[in-house]
Every structure is written in C-alpha cells, then in structure tokens.
Design a protein around this motif. Structure first.
Motif, PDB file in Angstrom:
ATOM      1  N   HIS A  71       1.206  -0.640   0.413  1.00 38.58           N
ATOM      2  CA  HIS A  71       0.026  -0.442   0.047  1.00 38.58           C
ATOM      3  C   HIS A  71       1.059   1.209   0.026  1.00 38.58           C
ATOM      4  N   TYR A  72       2.688   1.235   0.651  1.00 38.43           N
ATOM      5  CA  TYR A  72       3.301   2.309   0.451  1.00 38.43           C
ATOM      6  C   TYR A  72       4.042   2.511  -1.015  1.00 38.43           C
ATOM      7  N   VAL A  73       3.431   1.491  -1.902  1.00 37.45           N
ATOM      8  CA  VAL A  73       3.659   1.699  -3.290  1.00 37.45           C
ATOM      9  C   VAL A  73       2.694   2.474  -4.040  1.00 37.45           C
ATOM     10  N   ASP A  74       3.062   3.818  -4.285  1.00 35.78           N
ATOM     11  CA  ASP A  74       2.068   4.467  -5.455  1.00 35.78           C
ATOM     12  C   ASP A  74       2.172   3.821  -6.872  1.00 35.78           C
ATOM     13  N   TYR A  75       0.935   3.270  -7.063  1.00 37.80           N
ATOM     14  CA  TYR A  75       1.658   2.786  -8.717  1.00 37.80           C
ATOM     15  C   TYR A  75       1.238   3.808  -9.924  1.00 37.80           C
ATOM     16  N   SER A  76       0.690   5.320  -9.314  1.00 36.81           N
ATOM     17  CA  SER A  76       0.105   5.985 -10.042  1.00 36.81           C
ATOM     18  C   SER A  76       1.458   6.738 -10.901  1.00 36.81           C
ATOM     19  N   MET A  77       2.773   7.169  -9.380  1.00 43.77           N
ATOM     20  CA  MET A  77       3.450   8.329  -9.620  1.00 43.77           C
ATOM     21  C   MET A  77       4.851   6.750 -10.186  1.00 43.77           C
ATOM     22  N   MET A  78       4.804   6.026 -10.075  1.00 43.47           N
ATOM     23  CA  MET A  78       5.220   4.636 -11.168  1.00 43.47           C
ATOM     24  C   MET A  78       5.225   4.543 -12.812  1.00 43.47           C
ATOM     25  N   TYR A  79       3.855   5.009 -13.219  1.00 41.07           N
ATOM     26  CA  TYR A  79       3.363   4.630 -14.014  1.00 41.07           C
ATOM     27  C   TYR A  79       4.099   6.145 -14.579  1.00 41.07           C
ATOM     28  N   HIS A  80       3.968   7.303 -14.799  1.00 38.70           N
ATOM     29  CA  HIS A  80       4.198   8.657 -14.490  1.00 38.70           C
ATOM     30  C   HIS A  80       6.189   8.889 -14.479  1.00 38.70           C
ATOM     31  N   MET A  81       6.616   7.955 -13.909  1.00 39.09           N
ATOM     32  CA  MET A  81       7.514   8.149 -14.398  1.00 39.09           C
ATOM     33  C   MET A  81       8.817   7.740 -15.343  1.00 39.09           C
ATOM     34  N   ILE A  82       7.913   5.705 -15.320  1.00 37.60           N
ATOM     35  CA  ILE A  82       8.262   5.331 -16.407  1.00 37.60           C
ATOM     36  C   ILE A  82       7.803   5.686 -18.063  1.00 37.60           C
ATOM     37  N   ARG A  83       6.699   6.205 -18.091  1.00 36.23           N
ATOM     38  CA  ARG A  83       6.287   6.475 -19.136  1.00 36.23           C
ATOM     39  C   ARG A  83       7.352   7.830 -19.744  1.00 36.23           C
ATOM     40  N   GLY A  84       7.531   8.828 -18.049  1.00 33.07           N
ATOM     41  CA  GLY A  84       7.900   9.876 -18.928  1.00 33.07           C
ATOM     42  C   GLY A  84       9.218   9.804 -20.026  1.00 33.07           C
ATOM     43  N   GLN A  85      10.555   8.320 -19.472  1.00 30.92           N
ATOM     44  CA  GLN A  85      11.162   7.892 -20.013  1.00 30.92           C
ATOM     45  C   GLN A  85      11.841   7.347 -21.411  1.00 30.92           C
ATOM     46  N   SER A  86      13.039   7.729 -21.977  1.00 36.26           N
ATOM     47  CA  SER A  86      12.889   7.818 -23.806  1.00 36.26           C
ATOM     48  C   SER A  86      12.310   6.264 -23.892  1.00 36.26           C
ATOM     49  N   VAL A  87      11.997   5.870 -25.503  1.00 36.60           N
ATOM     50  CA  VAL A  87      11.938   4.127 -25.682  1.00 36.60           C
ATOM     51  C   VAL A  87      13.088   3.543 -25.640  1.00 36.60           C
ATOM     52  N   ILE A  88      14.134   4.022 -26.209  1.00 35.13           N
ATOM     53  CA  ILE A  88      15.272   2.573 -25.665  1.00 35.13           C
ATOM     54  C   ILE A  88      15.838   2.962 -24.347  1.00 35.13           C
ATOM     55  N   LYS A  89      14.972   3.302 -23.638  1.00 38.36           N
ATOM     56  CA  LYS A  89      15.247   3.591 -22.073  1.00 38.36           C
ATOM     57  C   LYS A  89      14.594   2.448 -21.174  1.00 38.36           C
ATOM     58  N   LEU A  90      13.329   2.555 -22.339  1.00 43.53           N
ATOM     59  CA  LEU A  90      11.760   1.507 -21.626  1.00 43.53           C
ATOM     60  C   LEU A  90      12.513  -0.002 -22.216  1.00 43.53           C
ATOM     61  N   TYR A  91      12.981  -0.365 -22.973  1.00 47.30           N
ATOM     62  CA  TYR A  91      13.183  -1.132 -23.288  1.00 47.30           C
ATOM     63  C   TYR A  91      14.704  -1.771 -22.894  1.00 47.30           C
ATOM     64  N   ILE A  92      14.900  -1.130 -22.757  1.00 45.59           N
ATOM     65  CA  ILE A  92      16.239  -0.990 -21.858  1.00 45.59           C
ATOM     66  C   ILE A  92      16.637  -2.179 -19.920  1.00 45.59           C
ATOM     67  N   ILE A  93      15.072  -1.388 -20.288  1.00 49.06           N
ATOM     68  CA  ILE A  93      14.925  -1.400 -18.409  1.00 49.06           C
ATOM     69  C   ILE A  93      13.986  -2.506 -18.077  1.00 49.06           C
ATOM     70  N   TYR A  94      13.408  -2.879 -19.527  1.00 48.39           N
ATOM     71  CA  TYR A  94      12.049  -3.924 -19.685  1.00 48.39           C
ATOM     72  C   TYR A  94      13.174  -5.267 -19.646  1.00 48.39           C
ATOM     73  N   ASN A  95      14.216  -5.590 -20.528  1.00 49.40           N
ATOM     74  CA  ASN A  95      15.194  -6.555 -20.440  1.00 49.40           C
ATOM     75  C   ASN A  95      15.595  -6.519 -18.481  1.00 49.40           C
ATOM     76  N   MET A  96      16.106  -5.687 -18.287  1.00 50.61           N
ATOM     77  CA  MET A  96      16.100  -5.776 -17.670  1.00 50.61           C
ATOM     78  C   MET A  96      15.654  -5.988 -16.098  1.00 50.61           C
ATOM     79  N   LEU A  97      14.479  -6.062 -16.161  1.00 46.78           N
ATOM     80  CA  LEU A  97      13.777  -6.355 -15.649  1.00 46.78           C
ATOM     81  C   LEU A  97      13.362  -8.403 -15.717  1.00 46.78           C
ATOM     82  N   GLU A  98      13.721  -8.426 -17.024  1.00 46.66           N
ATOM     83  CA  GLU A  98      13.562 -10.092 -17.095  1.00 46.66           C
ATOM     84  C   GLU A  98      14.314 -10.868 -16.419  1.00 46.66           C
TER      85      GLU A  98
END
Length: 571
Positions: free
Chosen positions: A178-205
């Motif tokens: 409950h202390y994790v804000d999903y909306s804030m996490m969404y907007h932080m990730i949406r503000g990143q570039s496409v390449i950064k998100l692609y690298i982040i997704y691979n790192m998460l896997e």
C-alpha cells in the motif's frame, strides 16, 4: 676296272647332289635372314612414327567432338538428364522424418504448454482459494487446542505450519504494498525514452529470473527451519531471520513484477506503438540466442518449463494492464475492443516465437517430437507424487522448483491491482464478491480433478508408477557420508512391496515416517583423507569422481528443475 670307274662316278654324283643341297639351304637361310631384317626395320620405322599418328588421331577426334557440341545438344541433355533418388535412400528418408518432426512440433509443444499452463493456473488459484481456508483451519486448530488437550507431540502439522507462514507473509506484504504508489510509478516510467524503457524491460526480465532462482530457496529454507524436528542439533540462524528474509524477498519480487506490468502498460498506451513493437521484437531476438546452440534433452526441458512460466506470467501481466486501462476509462466495454488487437498480437508473437524456436532446436539437435510427452509425464509425476503417503513437499512448491514459477509475488500484485481498481460499495457488491470467490473455488476444484486424472494417465503411459512408491531422495552432506549411505542401501534389503494402487494412493493423506534416519554429519575419521589419504580411500574417491562424470549426462528428468545446470547453458 669297270666296277671301279662306276663306283667313282657314283661317288662324284652323290657329292654333287650334296653340294647342291647345301647351296639351296644356304640360299633359304639367307632369304629368311633378309626377311627378318626387313621386318625388324619396318617395325622400328613404325615405332618412330607412332606418336605422330596418335596425335593426329586425337586431333581428329577432338575436332569431331567440338563439332558435335552445340547449344541445342546442351539444352536437350539438360532437359533429358535423369537420376535415381533410391541410390541414397537413407539420406532422403532422414530428411523426410525431419520435416515430419517439424510439423509435429507445434502440436506436441502446445500440448505441453496447455498442460503446464493449467498446472500454473492450479497453483495460482490455490493461493486465492484453498490457502486461506487451510490457514483458517490451522488457526482454528491452534485456538481450540487448549480445549481439546495435547493429542500429540506437535501443535500443528508441518503442512499447517507452512500454510500459516505463507498466509502471514501474504498479509504483511499486502500492507507493505500500500505504500507503493502505482500512479507515480506509471508517470515516472512514461517520462523515459523508448530506448531506456526497452533496456529497463530487458533488465527486469533478467532480474525476475534471478529472483525466482533464489526466492524458492529462501522459502524452502524458511519452511524447513520452522518444521525441523527439535531433537536435531541446531544448524541454522533461527526462524525469525528466515521469516524476515522471506518477507523481504516476496515484497521486492512483487515490486519488480509491478514495474514490469507498468512498463507493459506504458507500451500499450503509447500513441505510435513503437515501444510495444520493440518489446515484441525482443522475443524474436530470443530465437537467435538459442536456436544455433547445442541443446541436450535436459536443457530443452528447462527451456520448456521457462516458456510455460513466461507465457503464464505474460497472461497475468496482460490481465493487469487491461484492469488498469479499464479503470482509467470507467469500465467502458468499448475500450476493451481497443486493447484486444494489441493483446492478441502479443499472445500470437509469443506462440509463434516458441514454435519456431523449439522446431529448429529439435531439428538441429536431432531430438524427436516424442520428447515432449516425456516432459509432460515428468510434470504429471510431480502432481501425482504430491498426493502420496510419502509426499515430502507441497505441489505448489514442486511446481515452483520445476518451472521457476513462484505464485506469491504475482498473486500479491494482482490483489493489489484489483483492490485499487475495483471499489466494493453496497450489499450487491459484497454478494458479487462472494459469488466470485465461490466460482474461483469451483474452478480450482474442477481444474485439480481434471489435472489429477490426466496426470495419472500420463504417468501410466510413461511406465513411471514404480517411482511413486520409492523413498524421496536425500542429499548427503559429504562424500564419506554419501559412500556410507550408498553401501548401507546396497547391503540392506529392499523395502516393503507395493500394496496400494495408483488410484488409491493419490487421495490419502501423507503420514510422517519416523523410521527415516536423520542425515548424519561427517565424523572426524572422514577428514583423514585431507592430509594422509589411504590407497583404498584414494581409489574410492577416484571411482566416485569417474562415476559422477559418467552419470552426469544421463541425469533423470525428475531430477532436473528450472535452475539445475545440466549443460553448457541455462535458458
């Protein structure tokens, strides 16, 4: 006088005749010699001119051949040229079998995937349906124990202790989420570039695989520490540290899965769908990284388990994305049809990549399509063996070890998303929630019954019924104790014969066997080979090493889990 003269005349006539004969013989010999010399001269003359005549003949033949070659003759020869395939029958038969194997791979693979999907679904539904009920039964037993009195040495059974620990971990992690804000996490990730998100997704896997490999060990260590018999010598740090490690792991893994779901949600909501295309192309990169490498049967089993877990996890992530998007559009059903093409595209790309990857891996490594039935039988054996009297683990834990699928973090994320997306107001909503829970319980029971029947069928077809009545494997702490354990089993007679059938043993409750000896720690005598080894001990050690080397490639599929190193790589 006349007689003498007549005799002299006769002698002279005879002498003349002899001289004439001699002259005739000499003439004949002279003619023969002259003929022979003439013949030899002619032969020598022919030998000197033979090379010239041969060259002349070859030249004439070549000239005639050149004159015979023409474009029409070449085209006619190409059109009428023939060959016979039966001269290499084995080669073409093998090629045809490879084609048939590639055509059978999608069907056999999807059979395994469907069976594994329903196994993961059964484990996942267990967290929402039977686990809360089992926790309530354990708490009722704990509360009513003073009234009934101590009937045994244990307050709770080991399985009940594990259920209570799982329930407490889920409750603590739910309040921490409950202390994790999903909306804030969404907007932080949406503000990143496409390449950064692609690298982040691979790192998460990659991080998800590492968390899964170490997380089940943490949970198993907690369960064994909490249920270990008290008469044993303490060789652990205590139940409380293990419990806090388990809570921290489940919380961190849940946050990791939530970030994955948020990244996928950003990809769905992007205007040009470029991020979604890049994330889907990552699946096709997996073909390049796995197809052109050597695979054994055990490695392919690990990859199949990984694909099952990955496919089920992606379905849950897509469900979370749909729930979040439907909440943003006030549960408008029209928006669901907007998400439907993207969801189908992701699922179709995942299936296509799995089919192509497995088809070419089996082709390049000469693996038949029948191996997937063996994999299905191994997974079915885990389900059937968890219902035996000598069961040593819960079925959900065996699936977690086999596939690397840990349901607690994923269930925690889904509960967090559902509770934040769906608002329960009024008595009608409460009735709908109760009916939904009853429907989930019904689905869990029906799924378990069907899976149990199918599993018994697969185990019988694979002739694995005898393994169900064998004692569970125990790991020896050292080489000396393993040798002693091995010699002890060779000297002791076999166990009791099988008295119960397969259908009767899968419904009975497991009982704790007190006859099973505790694993012994190595004594000081076993450490002598560290300084002054004996010849017999050296020979036994060398023999053990050679046995391990020869036995390593032939490891049974039942001994292979998701993170067992059985080859050059783990995929």
């Amino acid at each position: 006088m006349n007689v003498v003269s007549a005799r002299m005349m006769a002698d002279s006539v005879a002498t003349g005749l002899a001289d004439e004969n001699e002259t005739e013989n000499e003439d004949k010999e002279r003619e023969k010699r002259l003929f022979r010399e003439t013949k030899e001269q002619a032969a020598s003359d022919l030998t000197e001119t033979l090379g010239f005549y041969e060259r002349k003949a070859k030249y004439k033949e070549r000239k005639s051949n050149v004159s015979d070659l023409s474009l029409v003759r070449f085209i006619s020869a190409e059109l009428t040229r023939g060959y016979f395939l039966e001269h290499n029958e084995a080669k073409y038969t093998e090629r045809r079998e490879k084609v048939y194997t590639c055509l059978r791979i999608p069907k056999e693979l999807e059979k395994l995937m469907m069976f594994g999907f329903f196994l993961c679904l059964d484990v996942f539904l267990y967290v929402f349906t039977l686990l809360p009920l089992r926790v309530l039964l354990a708490l009722v037993r704990l509360l009513t124990l003073p009234c009934c009195g101590l009937s045994g040495s244990r307050i709770l059974q080991p399985a009940q202790v594990c259920d209570v620990l799982k329930g407490v971990i889920m409750i603590l992690c739910y309040f921490m989420m409950h202390y994790v804000d999903y909306s804030m996490m969404y907007h932080m990730i949406r503000g990143q570039s496409v390449i950064k998100l692609y690298i982040i997704y691979n790192m998460l896997e990659v991080a998800d695989r590492l968390f899964s490999s170490f997380g089940q060990d943490i949970l198993d260590a907690l369960y064994w520490t909490a249920t270990e018999p008290k008469e044993r010598k303490r060789a652990h740090i205590g139940v409380i540290p293990h419990f806090f490690m388990a809570v921290l792991y489940v919380f961190m893994h849940a946050i990791l899965i939530m970030v994955q779901a948020t990244t996928l949600n950003v990809a769905f909501n992007s205007h040009n769908k470029s991020l979604l295309t890049i994330m889907m192309s990552n699946n096709f990169v997996e073909i390049k990284g796995s197809v052109f490498k050597k695979f054994e049967k055990n490695n392919l089993f690990q990859m199949s388990n990984s694909d099952i877990k990955e496919r089920f996890t992606n379905y849950i992530l897509l469900l979370i994305v749909c729930l979040r998007n439907m909440e943003q559009f006030s549960w408008n059903p029209d928006h669901l049809w907007v998400l439907f093409p993207d969801v189908c595209m992701v699922i179709a790309s995942e299936i296509a990549v799995d089919v192509v990857k497995h088809a070419f891996i089996t082709k390049f490594n000469d693996i038949t399509a029948d191996v997937y039935s063996e994999y299905r039988a191994s997974l079915a054996f885990d389900l059937v063996s968890s219902r035996q009297k000598n069961a040593y683990t819960d079925y959900s834990d065996s699936v977690s070890r086999r596939m690397g699928f840990i349901p607690l973090p994923l269930a925690l994320v889904l509960i967090r998303v559902v509770t934040s997306s769906v608002k329960i107001q009024g008595s009608l909503s409460i009735v709908c929630v109760v009916l939904f829970c009853l429907g989930m319980i019904t689905l869990k029971v029906l799924n378990s019954i069907v899976l149990l029947g199918k599993s018994c069928k697969y185990v019988k077809e694979a002739n694995m019924e005898e393994k169900l009545f064998q004692n569970p494997p125990s790991a020896a702490p050292s080489r000396a104790s393993s040798r002693a354990h091995r010699t002890k089993h060779t000297r002791e007679p076999a166990g009791e014969p099988e008295e119960e059938g397969l259908s009767a043993s899968v419904t009975t409750q497991p009982s704790r066997s007190d006859e099973c000896p505790a694993p012994q720690l190595p004594t000081s005598q076993s450490d002598q080979f560290l300084t002054t080894p004996d010849e017999s001990e050296e020979k036994s050690l060398i023999q053990d090493d050679t046995e391990l080397k020869h036995r390593a490639p032939d490891k049974d599929l039942l001994e292979i889990d998701r993170f067992t190193i059985c080859g050059n790589r783990i995929d």
